[in-house]
Design an enzyme around this catalytic site. Structure first.
Site, PDB file in Angstrom:
ATOM      1  N   ASN A 134      15.280   3.330   0.969  1.00  0.00           N
ATOM      2  CA  ASN A 134      15.934   4.096  -0.094  1.00  0.00           C
ATOM      3  C   ASN A 134      15.543   3.460  -1.430  1.00  0.00           C
ATOM      4  OD1 ASN A 134      17.613   5.440  -1.835  1.00  0.00           O
ATOM      5  ND2 ASN A 134      19.519   4.597  -1.022  1.00  0.00           N
ATOM      6  N   LYS A 188      16.152   4.501  -4.313  1.00  0.00           N
ATOM      7  CA  LYS A 188      17.140   4.772  -5.373  1.00  0.00           C
ATOM      8  C   LYS A 188      16.393   5.183  -6.647  1.00  0.00           C
ATOM      9  CE  LYS A 188      20.307   1.755  -3.020  1.00  0.00           C
ATOM     10  NZ  LYS A 188      21.458   0.864  -3.041  1.00  0.00           N
ATOM     11  N   HIS A 202      25.486   9.144   0.135  1.00  0.00           N
ATOM     12  CA  HIS A 202      25.368   7.713  -0.159  1.00  0.00           C
ATOM     13  C   HIS A 202      26.561   7.267  -1.014  1.00  0.00           C
ATOM     14  CE1 HIS A 202      23.904   3.941  -1.792  1.00  0.00           C
ATOM     15  NE2 HIS A 202      23.103   3.893  -0.735  1.00  0.00           N
ATOM     16  N   GLU A 217      26.801   5.439  -3.534  1.00  0.00           N
ATOM     17  CA  GLU A 217      26.593   5.535  -4.991  1.00  0.00           C
ATOM     18  C   GLU A 217      26.819   6.967  -5.469  1.00  0.00           C
ATOM     19  OE1 GLU A 217      22.721   3.733  -4.985  1.00  0.00           O
ATOM     20  OE2 GLU A 217      23.658   1.852  -4.366  1.00  0.00           O
ATOM     21  N   GLU A 230      27.182   2.374   6.331  1.00  0.00           N
ATOM     22  CA  GLU A 230      26.906   1.492   5.199  1.00  0.00           C
ATOM     23  C   GLU A 230      28.228   1.028   4.579  1.00  0.00           C
ATOM     24  OE1 GLU A 230      22.772   1.898   3.467  1.00  0.00           O
ATOM     25  OE2 GLU A 230      23.973   3.396   2.454  1.00  0.00           O
ATOM     26  N   GLY A 248      23.898  -3.782  -1.652  1.00  0.00           N
ATOM     27  CA  GLY A 248      23.385  -4.449  -2.854  1.00  0.00           C
ATOM     28  C   GLY A 248      24.111  -5.739  -3.207  1.00  0.00           C
ATOM     29  N   SER A 280      22.414  -4.648   2.447  1.00  0.00           N
ATOM     30  CA  SER A 280      21.819  -5.984   2.300  1.00  0.00           C
ATOM     31  C   SER A 280      20.907  -6.391   3.467  1.00  0.00           C
ATOM     32  CB  SER A 280      22.900  -7.040   2.069  1.00  0.00           C
ATOM     33  OG  SER A 280      23.545  -6.798   0.833  1.00  0.00           O
TER      34      SER A 280
HETATM   35  P1  PGA Z   1      20.760  -2.515  -0.101  1.00  0.00           P
HETATM   36  O1  PGA Z   1      21.086  -0.955  -0.221  1.00  0.00           O
HETATM   37  O2  PGA Z   1      19.817  -2.689   1.053  1.00  0.00           O
HETATM   38  O3  PGA Z   1      20.132  -2.874  -1.422  1.00  0.00           O
HETATM   39  O4  PGA Z   1      22.057  -3.217   0.135  1.00  0.00           O
HETATM   40  C1  PGA Z   1      21.299  -0.170   0.926  1.00  0.00           C
HETATM   41  C2  PGA Z   1      21.579   1.247   0.537  1.00  0.00           C
HETATM   42  O5  PGA Z   1      22.187   1.457  -0.530  1.00  0.00           O
HETATM   43  O6  PGA Z   1      21.210   2.196   1.237  1.00  0.00           O
END
Ligand code: PGA
Length: 256
Positions: A9, A11, A94, A96, A166, A172, A212
């Site tokens: 992803n 982003k 997601h 976010e 998730e 993150g 992560s």
């Molecule tokens: P990350 O993000 O691996 O940076 O924790 C995962 C995601 O948001 O899908």
């Protein structure tokens, strides 16, 4: 053997020429991996990514779609549009998008229905917040999110949905969920799906973990029985790290 997915992803990262360069770097590194590699690129780069990955087996995904069909929705992109330019999948729900763009379980449900209709594989994201975790609300949060997202979806459509667990506290943050937590949650997710459909459907759904994941902790995560892969944010931006993550789920052995 159940299918494994390794999903990147990006982003809101990488301009078009960087997406092209990334793919050039990545393809030779993932050509022997046995898992399904999926790259969720910014929508303006879907066309480039589809062209650059042609014939490689890598699937290109959108990071979102609007829940409507065609119409007066300035600035939005729908399922048919992303499918028409060659995307094979879409990330839906997601965290976010839930927190910054007010997505609800109801809008996520509509998006899943539109994506399935357009023939896209859905990477449906859900997970508990820090608050849920601290207050023992994981089960109810996941039940609400999964039940809401699957409203009016038939059991035979679940093969086109990859369930992406998730936990919000792991995205993150550098805090990866332990294998014990992931294993426990995998059982919970199958129990929720079993209650909505039946045991066969619940046992056959694909569930990936995200939050992560990196090239070091993947070796441990990949040992989890019943886990169908990972969704990777930060570490997916580097083709070397992302290919190492992809390899953790196996490579074909070249014939002698
Ligand atoms: P990350 O993000 O691996 O940076 O924790 C995962 C995601 O948001 O899908």
């Amino acid at each position: 053997m159940p299918k494994k997915y390794v999903i990147a992803n990006f982003k809101m990262n990488k301009v078009d020429k960087d997406v092209k360069f990334y793919i050039e770097q990545l393809l030779p590194k993932v050509k022997d991996v046995t898992s399904q590699v999926v790259l969720a690129v910014p929508s303006v780069s879907i066309k480039t990514a589809v062209k650059e990955t042609k014939g490689s087996g890598v699937v290109i995904a959108s990071q979102n779609i609007n829940e409507n069909g065609f119409g007066a929705f300035t600035g939005e992109i729908n399922a048919e549009m992303v499918s028409n330019v060659g995307a094979g999948a879409v990330i839906i729900g997601h965290s976010e998008r839930r927190s910054y763009f007010n997505e609800t379980d109801a809008s996520i449900n509509k998006k899943i229905q539109k994506a399935l209709k357009a023939g896209l594989m859905c990477v449906f994201c859900f997970g508990e917040s820090v608050y849920d975790k601290k207050n023992n609300l994981t089960e109810s949060a996941l039940t609400t999110q999964i039940t809401g997202a699957l409203n009016n979806i038939y059991g035979n459509e679940l093969g086109h949905i990859v369930f992406a667990y998730e936990p919000v506290w792991a995205i993150g943050t550098g805090v990866v969920a332990t294998n014990a937590v992931i294993e426990k949650t995998l059982k919970l997710i199958r129990k929720i799906i079993c209650n909505l459909y039946d045991e066969k459907v619940a046992n056959e759904v694909s569930i990936v973990y995200g939050g992560s994941v990196n090239e070091s902790n993947i070796k441990d995560i990949a040992k989890i029985a019943n886990l169908n892969g990972v969704l990777v944010g930060g570490a997916s931006l580097d083709p070397v790290k992302f290919s190492a993550i992809s390899e953790a789920f196996g490579k074909t052995v070249p014939k002698k």
